[in-house]
Design a protein around this motif. Structure first.
Motif, PDB file in Angstrom:
ATOM      1  N   GLY A   1       0.836  -1.199   0.000  1.00  0.00           N
ATOM      2  CA  GLY A   1       0.000   0.000   0.000  1.00  0.00           C
ATOM      3  C   GLY A   1       0.869   1.246   0.000  1.00  0.00           C
ATOM      4  O   GLY A   1       0.689   2.170  -0.823  1.00  0.00           O
ATOM      5  N   ILE A   2       1.869   1.283   0.891  1.00  0.00           N
ATOM      6  CA  ILE A   2       2.778   2.429   0.970  1.00  0.00           C
ATOM      7  C   ILE A   2       3.581   2.560  -0.324  1.00  0.00           C
ATOM      8  O   ILE A   2       3.724   3.645  -0.887  1.00  0.00           O
ATOM      9  N   PHE A   3       4.060   1.389  -0.819  1.00  0.00           N
ATOM     10  CA  PHE A   3       4.878   1.433  -2.039  1.00  0.00           C
ATOM     11  C   PHE A   3       4.074   1.950  -3.230  1.00  0.00           C
ATOM     12  O   PHE A   3       4.519   2.843  -3.955  1.00  0.00           O
ATOM     13  N   SER A   4       2.858   1.396  -3.414  1.00  0.00           N
ATOM     14  CA  SER A   4       2.089   1.814  -4.596  1.00  0.00           C
ATOM     15  C   SER A   4       1.670   3.280  -4.478  1.00  0.00           C
ATOM     16  O   SER A   4       1.639   3.999  -5.476  1.00  0.00           O
ATOM     17  N   SER A   5       1.371   3.734  -3.251  1.00  0.00           N
ATOM     18  CA  SER A   5       0.986   5.135  -3.133  1.00  0.00           C
ATOM     19  C   SER A   5       2.210   6.051  -3.344  1.00  0.00           C
ATOM     20  O   SER A   5       2.091   7.151  -3.869  1.00  0.00           O
ATOM     21  N   TRP A   6       3.391   5.537  -2.970  1.00  0.00           N
ATOM     22  CA  TRP A   6       4.625   6.300  -3.189  1.00  0.00           C
ATOM     23  C   TRP A   6       4.876   6.485  -4.694  1.00  0.00           C
ATOM     24  O   TRP A   6       5.165   7.572  -5.167  1.00  0.00           O
ATOM     25  N   ILE A   7       4.706   5.374  -5.442  1.00  0.00           N
ATOM     26  CA  ILE A   7       4.861   5.440  -6.900  1.00  0.00           C
ATOM     27  C   ILE A   7       3.838   6.414  -7.488  1.00  0.00           C
ATOM     28  O   ILE A   7       4.173   7.280  -8.310  1.00  0.00           O
ATOM     29  N   ALA A   8       2.584   6.280  -7.027  1.00  0.00           N
ATOM     30  CA  ALA A   8       1.532   7.169  -7.530  1.00  0.00           C
ATOM     31  C   ALA A   8       1.888   8.620  -7.204  1.00  0.00           C
ATOM     32  O   ALA A   8       1.671   9.526  -8.026  1.00  0.00           O
ATOM     33  N   GLY A   9       2.457   8.839  -6.003  1.00  0.00           N
ATOM     34  CA  GLY A   9       2.857  10.185  -5.602  1.00  0.00           C
ATOM     35  C   GLY A   9       3.953  10.747  -6.497  1.00  0.00           C
ATOM     36  O   GLY A   9       3.916  11.918  -6.891  1.00  0.00           O
ATOM     37  N   ILE A  10       4.929   9.883  -6.860  1.00  0.00           N
ATOM     38  CA  ILE A  10       6.008  10.332  -7.751  1.00  0.00           C
ATOM     39  C   ILE A  10       5.439  10.755  -9.099  1.00  0.00           C
ATOM     40  O   ILE A  10       5.763  11.823  -9.632  1.00  0.00           O
ATOM     41  N   LEU A  11       4.547   9.910  -9.622  1.00  0.00           N
ATOM     42  CA  LEU A  11       3.937  10.232 -10.916  1.00  0.00           C
ATOM     43  C   LEU A  11       3.162  11.549 -10.820  1.00  0.00           C
ATOM     44  O   LEU A  11       3.211  12.395 -11.714  1.00  0.00           O
ATOM     45  N   TYR A  12       2.448  11.724  -9.713  1.00  0.00           N
ATOM     46  CA  TYR A  12       1.666  12.930  -9.505  1.00  0.00           C
ATOM     47  C   TYR A  12       2.583  14.153  -9.464  1.00  0.00           C
ATOM     48  O   TYR A  12       2.309  15.183 -10.092  1.00  0.00           O
ATOM     49  N   LEU A  13       3.709  14.014  -8.752  1.00  0.00           N
ATOM     50  CA  LEU A  13       4.665  15.109  -8.626  1.00  0.00           C
ATOM     51  C   LEU A  13       5.227  15.481 -10.003  1.00  0.00           C
ATOM     52  O   LEU A  13       5.329  16.669 -10.351  1.00  0.00           O
ATOM     53  N   LEU A  14       5.546  14.458 -10.794  1.00  0.00           N
ATOM     54  CA  LEU A  14       6.085  14.694 -12.133  1.00  0.00           C
ATOM     55  C   LEU A  14       5.075  15.420 -13.016  1.00  0.00           C
ATOM     56  O   LEU A  14       5.409  16.378 -13.698  1.00  0.00           O
TER      57      LEU A  14
END
Lengths: 152, 339, 119
Positions: free
Chosen positions: A134-147
């Protein structure tokens, strides 16, 4: 592995698939629907109660979670939650109560193996992966969002 | 005397003097309930954890055996015993107070067959006059080790089995008794690539079929040689598969075949799905039901085939298939042979 | 009305997962991971929030909703704190659910004893 052995195993697995009795999918789906629906409705009642008590949306949702988790853990300790899941299947696995069950069950079961290596480690056996991914996938989603934010 | 590739017919039979069986509450409520020697009402046996509870089953079975047998504890030179738990902890902690030299065995659920076979070989060789063979399993300790903590909810598929809580023990001797082990066939590890750990019957049935065929071939006999062929814990799924596999090879065992896992529970009312399983399943069914029928003369010659699924949580997580093993033991009532 | 919606939507999500379980024989642990990750994805593409507005607890109680909460936490944290938010948002968002489960689960281990399975 020899080719004819692979073929034998493939045939055997196909044959096993054919002779193994299956649970009635329709019946299990009805049970899952009733169980899952009921748990979600209890959640809705709690949400409604907390909102009426004057809490904002987020706090009401948080208190609902706390109550559902507590209820599930009490039912786990009383050995009732496993009975609900053996009847309701995914109906009681999918809600947050299923997550709470997966935390409390090993804590109770592994108490015999001690505070640290028993309860402390094993409490995460089923729930740990959920938290990690859960933390990992939200972290990835967060990176994409930031980009995308930087791009736009 | 060696027979064929993997069988032995003993020059002098190895006798089964006494047997004892201890089961949990659920097993005592099953169709064979009245036949067991001891029923443990409290599944925890008054201990603080499931592993100790399983050791307690073994202790009670051995205690009962030592009461029933006419031999003294000192007469038993070796004990052959095993269970399902990692590093055989149920066995080693269960037998430590007896001070009998012990061989710890792991054959998954086939352990009782392995114990009888090795015990018989030992007595036959003259290395011992009396030995004890025993095997135990406990639903809770097995569930905890192989599946989930007990409080965790899950749905059991119809092909899954219920681990028997119980322990069976047998006293083998070289002194004449009515019932004897006259031969054994030792199983190879047979892997047909099944990966479904919730369908143990399908994992083990090829091993049982291979063993039974090897037994027929080594001894130059067919299914009619036996009054009954009894597998350990194939359950209803494995039963059908075994009958089909042997039918393909031209043997029809359906009229003289049963499975301990099917006999021990009433699947419909006891919610055990495909049947019972575990080392204790074949051990207690042998010590209670099968021995009774052989002693009573209903069956004169039986091929007893406990079956085991060789997996661990590690091998399962690493994507390995679940191979099977089976151990064949020929048990006969020699007193009725003259009739 | 909102209660009926919660019942039907929550029930239907469970039915879909039940079908998935029976078809794939996936173990419950994998199913839970799958649900939370799917929730994150559905949240991130903007589908879950409107769905939850409609279905209420029917969407927030299943673990999909837990994934959506994680996503919302990350988004807020990234908006407010940039890169550092990536390392804060997830745990902040799931703090209540995870803490409640761990704390009550731990306390339960003091109170309750292991039981034999009934079925």
């Amino acid at each position: 592995m020899a080719v004819d052995e692979q073929k034998r195993n493939k045939n055997y697995n196909a044959y096993v698939e054919q002779v193994t009795p299956k649970a009635s999918c329709l019946k299990n789906c009805v049970k899952a629907f009733i169980t899952g629906g009921t748990i979600c409705t209890i959640g809705q009642v709690l949400l409604w109660t907390f909102k009426n008590a004057g809490l904002n949306k987020d706090d009401a949702a948080s208190w609902t979670t706390v109550c559902l988790v507590l209820g599930s853990i009490i039912l786990t300790g009383l050995n009732i939650y496993p009975l609900i899941t053996s009847w309701g299947g995914a109906g009681s696995l999918v809600p947050i109560t299923g997550f709470a069950n997966s935390v409390a069950a090993p804590a109770i079961e592994y108490k015999a193996e001690g505070e640290v290596f028993g309860i402390g480690c094993k409490i995460f056996t089923i729930a740990g992966p959920v938290i990690l991914y859960g933390i990992f996938s939200s972290w990835i989603a967060g990176i994409l969002y930031l980009l995308t934010k930087l791009w736009m | 005397m060696q027979k064929g590739k993997q069988s032995v017919l003993f020059d002098k039979p190895i006798f089964i003097e006494t047997v004892s069986s201890v089961v949990g509450k659920k097993e005592s409520e099953g169709p064979l309930g009245e036949l067991f020697d001891v029923v443990v009402e409290d599944e925890m046996s008054g201990k603080e954890n499931w592993e100790k509870a399983e050791s307690a089953l073994l202790e009670q079975a051995v205690d009962k055996l030592l009461v029933k047998t006419r031999y003294k504890k000192e007469d038993f030179r070796y004990m052959f015993a095993g269970d399902l738990l990692g590093q055989l902890i149920a066995t080693s902690f269960g037998v430590r107070r007896y001070e009998i030299p012990v061989f710890g065995l792991y054959g998954a659920c086939s352990t009782f067959g392995e114990a009888l076979a090795l015990g018989a070989i030992t007595v036959s060789s003259g290395a011992a006059n009396q030995v004890i063979a025993a095997a135990s399993s406990h639903f809770a300790s097995a569930e905890k080790q192989f599946r989930f903590p007990l409080e965790y909810g899950n749905q059991r598929p119809p092909a899954s089995t219920w681990t028997v809580t119980g322990c069976g023990a047998a006293a083998l001797t070289n002194e004449t008794q009515p019932v004897a082990i006259t031969g054994i066939t030792t199983g190879k590890i047979i892997d047909y690539g099944v990966k479904d750990s919730m369908n143990m019957g399908a994992c083990m049935a090829p091993a049982a079929a291979d063993l039974i065929l090897a037994n027929f071939e080594d001894l130059g006999v067919d299914e009619k040689y036996y009054d009954c062929i009894i597998t350990g814990d194939l359950g209803i799924v494995g039963r059908k598969i075994l009958i089909d596999l042997l039918h393909e090879k031209g043997h029809d065992i359906s009229g003289r075949y049963t499975d301990c896992g099917i006999e021990i529970f009433d699947a419909a009312s006891q919610n055990t799905q495909a049947g019972g399983s575990g080392c204790g399943c074949s051990a207690v069914t042998f010590c209670a039901y099968i021995m009774k029928n052989i002693t009573g003369g209903k069956w004169k010659r039986v091929l007893f085939v406990p079956t085991g699924a060789l997996l661990s949580t590690v091998s399962y997580n690493e994507g390995e298939s679940v191979p099977g093993i089976a151990h064949g033991v020929i048990v006969e009532n020699l007193s009725s042979q003259s009739n | 009305m909102e209660f009926i919606k919660a019942f039907i939507v929550g029930g239907l999500i469970c039915v879909l997962v039940q079908i998935l379980m029976e078809k794939t024989k996936l173990m419950p642990g994998r199913i839970m991971v799958l649900l939370v990750c799917s929730g994150v994805v559905l949240g991130a593409v903007g589908l879950y929030e409107p769905f939850q507005e409609f279905a209420g607890a029917g969407a927030s109680v299943p673990l999909l909703g837990f994934g959506n909460v994680l996503w919302k936490g990350i988004k807020t944290a990234v908006d407010e704190e940039g890169v550092l938010g990536l390392f804060k948002g997830g745990f902040t968002a799931c703090a209540v659910g995870v803490s409640a489960a761990l704390l009550f689960g731990y306390i339960a281990s003091w109170i309750f004893k292991p039981h034999m399975k009934k079925k």
